[in-house]
Design a protein around this motif. Sequence first.
Motif, short mmCIF file in Angstrom:
data_model
loop_
_atom_site.label_atom_id
_atom_site.label_comp_id
_atom_site.label_asym_id
_atom_site.label_seq_id
_atom_site.Cartn_x
_atom_site.Cartn_y
_atom_site.Cartn_z
N LYS A 1 3.27 -24.39 17.02
CA LYS A 1 2.14 -24.04 16.94
C LYS A 1 3.33 -23.42 15.26
O LYS A 1 4.19 -22.47 15.97
N CYS A 2 2.83 -23.38 14.14
CA CYS A 2 3.51 -22.27 13.09
C CYS A 2 2.85 -21.00 13.08
O CYS A 2 1.59 -21.25 12.80
N VAL A 3 3.53 -20.34 13.70
CA VAL A 3 2.36 -18.51 13.66
C VAL A 3 3.08 -17.68 12.72
O VAL A 3 3.60 -17.56 12.80
N PRO A 4 1.57 -17.20 11.94
CA PRO A 4 2.13 -16.41 10.64
C PRO A 4 2.52 -14.69 10.93
O PRO A 4 1.90 -14.29 12.14
N PRO A 5 3.44 -14.01 10.57
CA PRO A 5 3.37 -13.13 11.01
C PRO A 5 2.51 -11.77 11.30
O PRO A 5 1.35 -12.32 10.49
N GLY A 6 2.54 -11.74 12.27
CA GLY A 6 1.28 -10.67 12.88
C GLY A 6 0.00 -10.95 13.87
O GLY A 6 -0.56 -10.29 14.56
N GLU A 7 -0.01 -12.18 13.96
CA GLU A 7 -1.05 -13.01 14.61
C GLU A 7 -0.70 -13.10 15.82
O GLU A 7 0.54 -13.73 16.47
N MET A 8 -1.54 -12.00 16.72
CA MET A 8 -1.04 -12.19 18.53
C MET A 8 -1.61 -13.56 18.88
O MET A 8 -2.34 -14.37 19.03
N VAL A 9 0.09 -14.39 19.88
CA VAL A 9 -0.83 -15.52 20.93
C VAL A 9 0.17 -15.08 22.31
O VAL A 9 0.46 -14.19 21.89
N GLU A 10 -0.18 -16.10 22.76
CA GLU A 10 0.35 -15.77 24.16
C GLU A 10 1.46 -17.43 23.87
O GLU A 10 0.77 -18.52 24.03
N ILE A 11 2.86 -16.56 24.97
CA ILE A 11 3.69 -17.36 24.86
C ILE A 11 4.67 -17.76 26.15
O ILE A 11 3.49 -16.46 27.31
N ALA A 12 5.19 -18.01 27.41
CA ALA A 12 6.19 -18.00 27.89
C ALA A 12 7.08 -16.85 27.74
O ALA A 12 7.42 -16.71 26.61
#
Length: 122
Positions: free
Chosen positions: A98-109
Amino acid sequence: MEKKDIIARLKLLSDELGREIETTGSVVDLELRLREAEDEFAAINGDDGVHSEGGVSSQAAASMIHQTDLSSRERIKVKPLTCLHLKVFNPRGNLISKCVPPGEMVEIASGDFDHKKMIKGG
């Protein structure tokens, strides 16, 4: 496919995937988003990757989705400092590209964390 038809299909896929899909931009941009969303949906649901326009998804696109059994301690929540292309966990626990914009909370390994490009936990 007309722009209004592409937008309608993107909205349906947005509901199915459990995430918002951007519906603004040129027809070319929307067609690209539609192809990506259809690939993601097909990979999650074990479909053969055939698109509504009859094209077949590429092997590379299908490999962006991975079933995973990582425990929650191996996952971390991050906010990118700039727009980044990341492998993130979707609500079903699958890794998606996914292309994640600055400041968006995401969960990664946790192994994908880069302190120069993102901050932990928000």
